[in-house]
Scaffold this active site. Structure first.
Site, short mmCIF file in Angstrom:
data_model
loop_
_atom_site.label_atom_id
_atom_site.label_comp_id
_atom_site.label_asym_id
_atom_site.label_seq_id
_atom_site.Cartn_x
_atom_site.Cartn_y
_atom_site.Cartn_z
N CYS A 30 5.53 -0.40 7.51
CA CYS A 30 5.22 0.76 6.69
C CYS A 30 6.44 1.16 5.89
CB CYS A 30 4.79 1.91 7.61
SG CYS A 30 4.35 3.42 6.75
N LEU A 31 6.21 1.52 4.63
CA LEU A 31 7.31 1.98 3.78
C LEU A 31 7.93 3.27 4.32
CD1 LEU A 31 5.78 1.28 0.25
CD2 LEU A 31 7.45 -0.11 1.53
N GLN A 82 2.72 9.88 1.48
CA GLN A 82 4.05 9.30 1.66
C GLN A 82 5.04 9.73 0.57
OE1 GLN A 82 2.11 5.24 2.24
NE2 GLN A 82 4.06 5.01 3.31
N HIS A 93 -2.55 7.55 6.89
CA HIS A 93 -1.55 8.43 6.24
C HIS A 93 -2.21 9.69 5.69
CE1 HIS A 93 2.22 6.29 6.42
NE2 HIS A 93 1.67 5.18 5.94
N GLY A 108 0.83 -1.19 0.00
CA GLY A 108 0.00 0.00 0.00
C GLY A 108 0.86 1.24 0.00
N HIS A 129 -4.79 1.61 7.35
CA HIS A 129 -3.42 2.10 7.50
C HIS A 129 -3.15 3.25 6.52
CE1 HIS A 129 1.04 1.34 8.09
NE2 HIS A 129 1.05 1.98 6.94
N GLU A 130 -3.56 3.07 5.26
CA GLU A 130 -3.32 4.12 4.25
C GLU A 130 -4.19 5.35 4.49
OE1 GLU A 130 -0.66 3.84 2.61
OE2 GLU A 130 -0.39 1.70 2.97
#
Length: 168
Positions: free
Chosen positions: A92-93, A51, A138, A46, A134-135
């Site tokens: 997470c990235l 991000q 963000h 994702g 989660h996204e």
């Protein structure tokens, strides 16, 4: 399609609340394609526009093993469909190398626009429901480390800051 730079915690730009996408046009579709390319290369499942320092309510997800089920969510809204929380180990990235348990609703309803600007609704559970929540966090300027203790969050922050200095 370029691979975009992913912001990493504790970069303050990750705390920016994204604004609605005003119009789904060719520029947005190009951004979507670039986001998928970046997410797959990372590799991740994702990626929210926040991000990559684009503060619009846009996110891409693909939880398939084969990376062949891309989902686009523009201006998503989410609601829990039950009160049952399930704990998942999240990564997470933007917080590379760290995984922590986070409790989230197990079953949700999400409504969004797709890459063509058409409205759709999904009622996922499991990994897809976790990824969507989660996204969306963000897009709201929140990270999964906000769910852990301040002591643990500070430890992660210090380790990433040290890594950033070492790599600079």
């Amino acid at each position: 399609m370029p691979i975009l730079d992913i912001l990493e915690f504790p970069d303050p730009r990750l705390r920016t609340v994204a604004k609605d996408v005003a119009s789904v046009n060719d520029a947005i579709r190009t951004l979507i394609d670039d986001m998928f390319e970046t997410m797959y290369a990372a590799p991740g499942v994702g990626l929210a526009a926040t991000q990559i320092n684009v503060h619009q309510r846009l996110m891409v997800i693909d939880t398939s093993e084969e990376q062949d089920q891309p989902l686009v969510f523009i201006n998503p809204t989410v609601a829990a469909l039950d009160e049952v929380l399930h704990e998942y180990e999240e990564g997470c990235l933007s917080v590379p190398g760290f995984y922590e348990p986070v409790s989230r609703p197990e079953h949700i309803r999400v409504t969004a626009l797709d890459r063509n600007g058409d409205r759709f609704t999904l009622e996922p559970d499991g990994l897809l429901a976790v990824c969507i929540q989660h996204e969306i966090d963000h897009l709201n300027g929140k990270l999964f480390v906000d769910y852990v203790s301040p002591l643990k969050r500070n430890r992660i922050k210090k380790k990433l800051e040290k890594a950033h200095k070492h790599n600079a």
